[in-house]
Design an enzyme around this catalytic site. Structure first.
Site, PDB file in Angstrom:
ATOM      1  N   ASP A  77       0.831  -1.196   0.000  1.00 32.74           N
ATOM      2  CA  ASP A  77       0.000   0.000   0.000  1.00 32.74           C
ATOM      3  C   ASP A  77       0.870   1.252   0.000  1.00 32.74           C
ATOM      4  OD1 ASP A  77       0.712  -0.768   2.676  1.00 32.74           O
ATOM      5  OD2 ASP A  77      -0.724   0.692   3.453  1.00 32.74           O
TER       6      ASP A  77
ATOM      7  N   GLU B  85      -0.181  -0.663   5.968  1.00 31.56           N
ATOM      8  CA  GLU B  85       0.953  -0.116   6.719  1.00 31.56           C
ATOM      9  C   GLU B  85       0.909   1.397   6.756  1.00 31.56           C
ATOM     10  OE1 GLU B  85       4.956   1.317   7.796  1.00 31.56           O
ATOM     11  OE2 GLU B  85       3.797   1.787   5.994  1.00 31.56           O
TER      12      GLU B  85
END
Length: 365
Positions: A67, A126
């Protein structure tokens, strides 16, 4: 496809946190000889790729996230249409941290591992709350007695050139909110008011920038940093009813949440106040004599011809979760000069060296 081609394809996925946009499936297909476990929690997608080489021996893992933060405006090109120019690849996630992911995928595919098991732990959570990502995978692995012995998180750790920095720990983070109560009134009659700004003013110099510990060889001092302070109604003739203040402490293992609480309570003695503290991440340190630190140091020096600084600088990362589960962990990756920035880019030379560092680490572990 080769490592650079794989990275370019990975950068095309618009995997803005917490959406992986298909990137995890793409990675699983690249390592088809690894067992793939898609672990989803609260809608967050994670992937564990693991391969057993023999019954006895050590389990080495790599960790990373697919991500990225939103691209925002002002890019020279589409942030999710990678552009190769003058030795760099431009795209969101180029440094943070799809280059790291692509490097350890390439290394896992091509290296000759002599240990018992090699695993890759990937998440799409994250850059956001980071609650149901790496932590959830490690929890899943613990339940099945599959936790690795050692891990490398491929965050962009280097500052000026590839090889100049290895993270062997991270500071924790403690967030604080402080409310000082007063009594609102007319500014012309201060004797009838309790002005929280006036009451707190002598305390402010005891709070702002205060070091709760002296620091150590591995950690800088745990400093109180004020991030927000406000009170009043935005007018000149009414005293505030209360004063609100927010602060953060990036703490070493020498300072706990209780230490912060004790100090703030001491300096606020006599005030009418409320204090709220929250530990958002915990500090950790991997001993420099540990095998993962030594082997990573050797591989970095061998490939990059740099002597890395072993440090704990910067913010937090998913490495803290590995440490919490007893896994000895370090972080190493490309330079971080353009992370989260417009026109984020990665040096192709740095990326290729990172692939070689990870391959050398796997083969000589």
């Amino acid at each position: 496809m080769n490592a650079k081609e794989f990275l370019i394809e990975l950068l095309k996925f618009k995997s803005v946190t917490p959406n992986d946009d298909g990137a995890l499936n793409f990675i699983a297909m690249e390592l088809s000889d690894f067992e793939a476990f898609f672990i989803e929690k609260e809608g967050i997608k994670n992937l564990l790729l693991t391969k057993k080489f023999k019954d006895e021996g050590e389990h080495l893992a790599f960790g990373g996230h697919v991500d990225v933060v939103p691209a925002g405006e002002g890019w020279s090109n589409n942030a999710f249409a990678p552009v190769e120019k003058e030795g760099f690849i431009y795209a969101r996630g180029a440094q943070d941290m799809k280059s790291g992911v692509a490097a350890f995928v390439d290394a896992a595919k091509n290296a000759d591992f002599k240990g018992a098991r090699l695993s890759l732990i990937l998440t799409s959570d994250e850059e956001g709350e980071a609650i149901y990502g790496t932590k959830a995978v490690l929890e899943w692995m613990q339940e099945r007695d599959m936790l690795p012995d050692y891990a490398v998180v491929a965050e962009p750790t280097c500052v000026k050139k590839i090889g100049d920095s290895i993270k062997i720990g991270r500071r924790g983070s403690i967030n604080g909110k402080l409310l000082i109560r007063g009594k609102q009134g007319h500014v012309a009659y201060p004797e009838k008011c309790i002005n929280p700004v006036h009451d707190f003013a002598p305390v402010l110099k005891l709070l702002a920038g205060f070091d709760l510990d002296p620091g150590s060889a591995e950690f800088s001092p745990s400093k109180i940093v004020i991030t927000d302070i406000r009170g009043g109604m935005g007018v000149c003739n009414v005293t505030p009813n209360d004063l609100k203040l927010m602060f953060n402490v990036r703490n070493s293992p020498d300072t706990s949440l209780e230490d912060v609480k004790s100090y703030v309570e001491k300096i606020c003695h006599g005030l009418n106040y409320e204090l709220e503290l929250k530990q958002s991440s915990e500090a950790f340190l991997t001993n420099i004599d540990n095998k993962i630190v030594q082997k990573m140091n050797e591989s970095v020096q061998k490939i990059t011809h740099e002597v890395p600084e072993l440090n704990t600088k910067g913010g937090t990362s998913d490495a803290r979760y590995f440490a919490k589960y007893g896994v000895k962990v370090v972080e190493f990756g490309v330079c971080n000069d353009r992370i989260h920035a417009i026109d984020e880019r990665v040096s192709i030379e740095e990326f290729e060296k990172l692939c070689l560092v990870f391959k050398d680490l796997i083969e000589n572990f």
